[in-house]
Design a protein around this motif. Structure first.
Motif, PDB file in Angstrom:
ATOM      1  N   THR A   1       0.825  -1.206   0.000  1.00  0.00           N
ATOM      2  CA  THR A   1       0.000   0.000   0.000  1.00  0.00           C
ATOM      3  C   THR A   1       0.858   1.255   0.000  1.00  0.00           C
ATOM      4  OG1 THR A   1      -0.144  -0.187   2.412  1.00  0.00           O
ATOM      5  CG2 THR A   1      -1.949  -1.114   1.128  1.00  0.00           C
ATOM      6  N   GLY A   2       1.909   1.265   0.836  1.00  0.00           N
ATOM      7  CA  GLY A   2       2.815   2.408   0.852  1.00  0.00           C
ATOM      8  C   GLY A   2       3.547   2.568  -0.459  1.00  0.00           C
ATOM      9  N   GLY A   3       3.930   1.451  -1.073  1.00  0.00           N
ATOM     10  CA  GLY A   3       4.607   1.509  -2.368  1.00  0.00           C
ATOM     11  C   GLY A   3       3.708   2.081  -3.449  1.00  0.00           C
ATOM     12  N   ALA A   4       2.424   1.714  -3.421  1.00  0.00           N
ATOM     13  CA  ALA A   4       1.485   2.236  -4.418  1.00  0.00           C
ATOM     14  C   ALA A   4       1.313   3.751  -4.279  1.00  0.00           C
ATOM     15  CB  ALA A   4       0.140   1.534  -4.276  1.00  0.00           C
ATOM     16  N   VAL A   5       1.223   4.219  -3.037  1.00  0.00           N
ATOM     17  CA  VAL A   5       1.085   5.660  -2.806  1.00  0.00           C
ATOM     18  C   VAL A   5       2.348   6.380  -3.264  1.00  0.00           C
ATOM     19  CG1 VAL A   5       0.859   7.443  -1.040  1.00  0.00           C
ATOM     20  CG2 VAL A   5      -0.533   5.372  -0.898  1.00  0.00           C
ATOM     21  N   ARG A   6       3.500   5.835  -2.943  1.00  0.00           N
ATOM     22  CA  ARG A   6       4.758   6.449  -3.376  1.00  0.00           C
ATOM     23  C   ARG A   6       4.854   6.501  -4.902  1.00  0.00           C
ATOM     24  NH1 ARG A   6       7.448   3.764   1.299  1.00  0.00           N
ATOM     25  NH2 ARG A   6       8.484   5.383   2.548  1.00  0.00           N
ATOM     26  N   TYR A   7       4.457   5.434  -5.558  1.00  0.00           N
ATOM     27  CA  TYR A   7       4.549   5.413  -7.019  1.00  0.00           C
ATOM     28  C   TYR A   7       3.652   6.485  -7.631  1.00  0.00           C
ATOM     29  CZ  TYR A   7       4.336   3.891 -11.845  1.00  0.00           C
ATOM     30  OH  TYR A   7       4.391   3.863 -13.211  1.00  0.00           O
ATOM     31  N   ARG A   8       2.460   6.654  -7.085  1.00  0.00           N
ATOM     32  CA  ARG A   8       1.543   7.664  -7.608  1.00  0.00           C
ATOM     33  C   ARG A   8       2.149   9.057  -7.511  1.00  0.00           C
ATOM     34  NH1 ARG A   8      -1.896   8.983 -11.357  1.00  0.00           N
ATOM     35  NH2 ARG A   8      -3.306  10.671 -10.728  1.00  0.00           N
ATOM     36  N   ILE A   9       2.879   9.318  -6.437  1.00  0.00           N
ATOM     37  CA  ILE A   9       3.462  10.646  -6.228  1.00  0.00           C
ATOM     38  C   ILE A   9       4.744  10.819  -7.030  1.00  0.00           C
ATOM     39  CG2 ILE A   9       4.485  12.192  -4.512  1.00  0.00           C
ATOM     40  CD1 ILE A   9       2.504  11.005  -2.485  1.00  0.00           C
ATOM     41  N   TYR A  10       5.651   9.832  -6.940  1.00  0.00           N
ATOM     42  CA  TYR A  10       6.961   9.974  -7.574  1.00  0.00           C
ATOM     43  C   TYR A  10       6.921   9.788  -9.090  1.00  0.00           C
ATOM     44  CZ  TYR A  10       9.310  10.056  -3.033  1.00  0.00           C
ATOM     45  OH  TYR A  10       9.731  10.404  -1.785  1.00  0.00           O
ATOM     46  N   SER A  11       5.915   9.088  -9.617  1.00  0.00           N
ATOM     47  CA  SER A  11       5.837   8.909 -11.067  1.00  0.00           C
ATOM     48  C   SER A  11       5.633  10.239 -11.786  1.00  0.00           C
ATOM     49  CB  SER A  11       4.705   7.940 -11.423  1.00  0.00           C
ATOM     50  OG  SER A  11       3.455   8.435 -10.964  1.00  0.00           O
ATOM     51  N   ALA A  12       5.027  11.198 -11.083  1.00  0.00           N
ATOM     52  CA  ALA A  12       4.844  12.527 -11.687  1.00  0.00           C
ATOM     53  C   ALA A  12       6.173  13.249 -11.850  1.00  0.00           C
ATOM     54  CB  ALA A  12       3.899  13.367 -10.831  1.00  0.00           C
ATOM     55  N   TRP A  13       7.216  12.759 -11.179  1.00  0.00           N
ATOM     56  CA  TRP A  13       8.553  13.358 -11.275  1.00  0.00           C
ATOM     57  C   TRP A  13       9.511  12.486 -12.085  1.00  0.00           C
ATOM     58  CZ3 TRP A  13      10.002  18.159  -9.411  1.00  0.00           C
ATOM     59  CH2 TRP A  13       9.017  18.833  -8.694  1.00  0.00           C
ATOM     60  N   GLY A  14       8.939  11.574 -12.870  1.00  0.00           N
ATOM     61  CA  GLY A  14       9.749  10.788 -13.796  1.00  0.00           C
ATOM     62  C   GLY A  14      10.333   9.512 -13.237  1.00  0.00           C
TER      63      GLY A  14
ATOM     64  N   GLY B   1      20.959  -6.694 -11.876  1.00  0.00           N
ATOM     65  CA  GLY B   1      20.464  -5.957 -13.036  1.00  0.00           C
ATOM     66  C   GLY B   1      19.950  -4.587 -12.658  1.00  0.00           C
ATOM     67  N   PRO B   2      18.804  -4.190 -13.249  1.00  0.00           N
ATOM     68  CA  PRO B   2      18.246  -2.854 -12.945  1.00  0.00           C
ATOM     69  C   PRO B   2      17.755  -2.735 -11.503  1.00  0.00           C
ATOM     70  CG  PRO B   2      16.707  -4.133 -14.275  1.00  0.00           C
ATOM     71  CD  PRO B   2      17.979  -4.923 -14.234  1.00  0.00           C
ATOM     72  N   TRP B   3      17.622  -3.870 -10.822  1.00  0.00           N
ATOM     73  CA  TRP B   3      17.139  -3.847  -9.442  1.00  0.00           C
ATOM     74  C   TRP B   3      18.275  -3.679  -8.438  1.00  0.00           C
ATOM     75  CZ3 TRP B   3      11.955  -3.746  -8.655  1.00  0.00           C
ATOM     76  CH2 TRP B   3      11.142  -4.150  -9.721  1.00  0.00           C
ATOM     77  N   THR B   4      19.490  -3.497  -8.907  1.00  0.00           N
ATOM     78  CA  THR B   4      20.634  -3.355  -8.016  1.00  0.00           C
ATOM     79  C   THR B   4      20.530  -2.068  -7.201  1.00  0.00           C
ATOM     80  OG1 THR B   4      22.049  -4.583  -9.555  1.00  0.00           O
ATOM     81  CG2 THR B   4      23.145  -3.240  -7.887  1.00  0.00           C
ATOM     82  N   VAL B   5      20.725  -2.203  -5.908  1.00  0.00           N
ATOM     83  CA  VAL B   5      20.699  -1.061  -5.003  1.00  0.00           C
ATOM     84  C   VAL B   5      22.070  -0.932  -4.349  1.00  0.00           C
ATOM     85  CG1 VAL B   5      19.668  -0.042  -2.935  1.00  0.00           C
ATOM     86  CG2 VAL B   5      18.244  -1.352  -4.527  1.00  0.00           C
ATOM     87  N   VAL B   6      22.647   0.256  -4.422  1.00  0.00           N
ATOM     88  CA  VAL B   6      23.912   0.524  -3.748  1.00  0.00           C
ATOM     89  C   VAL B   6      23.601   0.909  -2.305  1.00  0.00           C
ATOM     90  CG1 VAL B   6      26.002   1.916  -3.720  1.00  0.00           C
ATOM     91  CG2 VAL B   6      24.968   1.284  -5.909  1.00  0.00           C
TER      92      VAL B   6
ATOM     93  N   ILE C   1      10.806   0.670 -10.665  1.00  0.00           N
ATOM     94  CA  ILE C   1      12.049   0.179 -10.076  1.00  0.00           C
ATOM     95  C   ILE C   1      12.628   1.216  -9.114  1.00  0.00           C
ATOM     96  CG2 ILE C   1      14.421  -0.524 -10.583  1.00  0.00           C
ATOM     97  CD1 ILE C   1      13.446  -1.713 -13.168  1.00  0.00           C
ATOM     98  N   ASP C   2      12.583   2.491  -9.515  1.00  0.00           N
ATOM     99  CA  ASP C   2      13.067   3.559  -8.629  1.00  0.00           C
ATOM    100  C   ASP C   2      12.282   3.579  -7.316  1.00  0.00           C
ATOM    101  OD1 ASP C   2      14.968   4.468 -10.484  1.00  0.00           O
ATOM    102  OD2 ASP C   2      13.472   5.699 -11.501  1.00  0.00           O
ATOM    103  N   VAL C   3      10.952   3.452  -7.428  1.00  0.00           N
ATOM    104  CA  VAL C   3      10.114   3.475  -6.227  1.00  0.00           C
ATOM    105  C   VAL C   3      10.397   2.257  -5.354  1.00  0.00           C
ATOM    106  CG1 VAL C   3       7.736   3.409  -5.384  1.00  0.00           C
ATOM    107  CG2 VAL C   3       8.321   4.833  -7.355  1.00  0.00           C
ATOM    108  N   ALA C   4      10.637   1.110  -5.980  1.00  0.00           N
ATOM    109  CA  ALA C   4      10.976  -0.091  -5.207  1.00  0.00           C
ATOM    110  C   ALA C   4      12.278   0.115  -4.441  1.00  0.00           C
ATOM    111  CB  ALA C   4      11.088  -1.296  -6.138  1.00  0.00           C
ATOM    112  N   LYS C   5      13.243   0.782  -5.062  1.00  0.00           N
ATOM    113  CA  LYS C   5      14.515   1.065  -4.378  1.00  0.00           C
ATOM    114  C   LYS C   5      14.297   2.028  -3.208  1.00  0.00           C
ATOM    115  CE  LYS C   5      17.462   0.374  -8.446  1.00  0.00           C
ATOM    116  NZ  LYS C   5      18.405   1.017  -9.392  1.00  0.00           N
TER     117      LYS C   5
END
Length: 351
Positions: free
Chosen positions: A116-129, A204-209, A133-137
């Protein structure tokens, strides 16, 4: 050493063993909590609870609300830190603050906060490009901050006062102290591990430093401050007598919060309450229940209502702007240039 661990985790995920184990743990925790609540609340006098709520000093409620507000303010730095950690320093703090406040307040109440928190974050951060994957990180690093803070608070708190944890988990004090020392050693080992050289998780693209040593210490500090404010809010609302001290209440509160989180029930409902009632058994049950109800109103219900209003207001503004842009684009598409209008009028007039 890490490669066998990765292979083991991959095998468990492939067979869905981790998922099944998580479901089993959640059901077990909820079942035990329901059993405990039934036996502890069956002789509760509802009218005494209501009277205890009414007799709570407004000063205590206001102070608890202030601590809750400070806790949610600290939560905004979870997202600020995580977004900067994945390299998106162009996103302003106000967006981080809205994403953190809305995702945590809604996730706390709805349950399954990871989704649920991830969905809310995606809705907000997707407007900023930002993409999924970025939201998951962001969710991963914010969650890491939360768990590091919990590990520090529980490790230090239980090592100092193991009897507080014993009242919840019913383990001997010496064993709780050993567990606390092991947690502290593990936390120190993790800080050293990420301090030595850059560490990555995922592929891959899911790599987090992972944040380095100094930043990890900052993560731990943010988590400690957040939990400290929340524990202070609860400490302000619990009965004054017997005065068990802030450390005892904080250890029991964090333990109850983690059990509620593990159950995935909305707001840890039932599980958190059972753990608090068991851990603070010395206090009058009606008075303690009154303080817990007030805490739920301040920490869960009020922020949830505010976040829904903010998100609704945001959606209305975005919808209005999008409508205006579409109308403007449509008007520009159908309206001919001034020169063309002038030529057509001259032809119609025969000039």
């Amino acid at each position: 050493m890490l490669e066998p661990i990765r292979r083991a985790i991959s095998f468990l995920r492939h067979r869905q063993i981790l998922h099944k184990l998580g479901v089993a743990v959640s059901i077990t925790v909820i079942g035990i909590a329901c059993y405990v609540l039934y036996h502890m609340l069956r002789d509760i006098d509802t009218f005494e609870v209501i009277e205890a709520i009414k007799s709570t000093e407004p000063r205590s409620i206001a102070l608890a609300a202030l601590f809750v507000a400070a806790g949610y303010f600290t939560l905004t730095f979870y997202d600020l830190f995580a977004v900067r950690a994945i390299g998106h320093s162009d996103i302003p703090y106000r967006v981080n603050a809205l994403a953190a406040f809305a995702s945590y307040s809604i996730g706390h109440n709805v349950g399954a906060s990871v989704f649920t928190g991830g969905a809310v974050r995606y809705r907000i951060y997707s407007a900023w490009g930002l993409n999924a994957i970025d939201v998951a990180k962001i969710c991963f690093i914010a969650g890491l901050t939360f768990w590091l803070g919990n590990a520090a608070v529980l490790g230090i708190g239980i090592a100092y006062h193991p009897e507080a944890a014993s009242s919840v988990d019913q383990l001997p004090s010496w064993l709780n102290r050993v567990i606390a020392i092991a947690i502290i050693i593990g936390l120190v080992a993790y800080v050293v591990w990420v301090w030595v050289r850059p560490r990555n998780v995922g592929r891959g693209p899911w790599t987090v430093v992972l944040p380095g040593g100094p930043l990890t210490l900052l993560q731990i500090a943010i988590g400690i401050v957040d939990l400290g404010f929340c524990a202070l809010a609860m400490y302000t609302l619990v009965p004054d007598e017997p005065n068990l001290g802030f450390v005892v209440v904080a250890v029991i509160f964090v333990s109850a919060t983690l059990l509620g989180f593990a159950s995935h029930s909305p707001g840890g409902l039932g599980v958190f309450d059972a753990a608090m009632l068991v851990g603070l058994w010395q206090m009058d049950k009606e008075d303690l229940l009154a303080g817990m109800l007030l805490f739920r109103v301040l920490y869960y219900i009020a922020p949830f209502v505010i976040s829904v209003i903010l998100l609704t207001f945001r959606e209305v503004i975005i919808g209005t702007r999008s409508k205006r842009l579409r109308q403007a684009a449509a008007a520009m598409a159908v309206e001919p240039p001034h020169e063309a209008v002038y030529v057509r009028e001259r032809k119609d007039s025969g000039a």
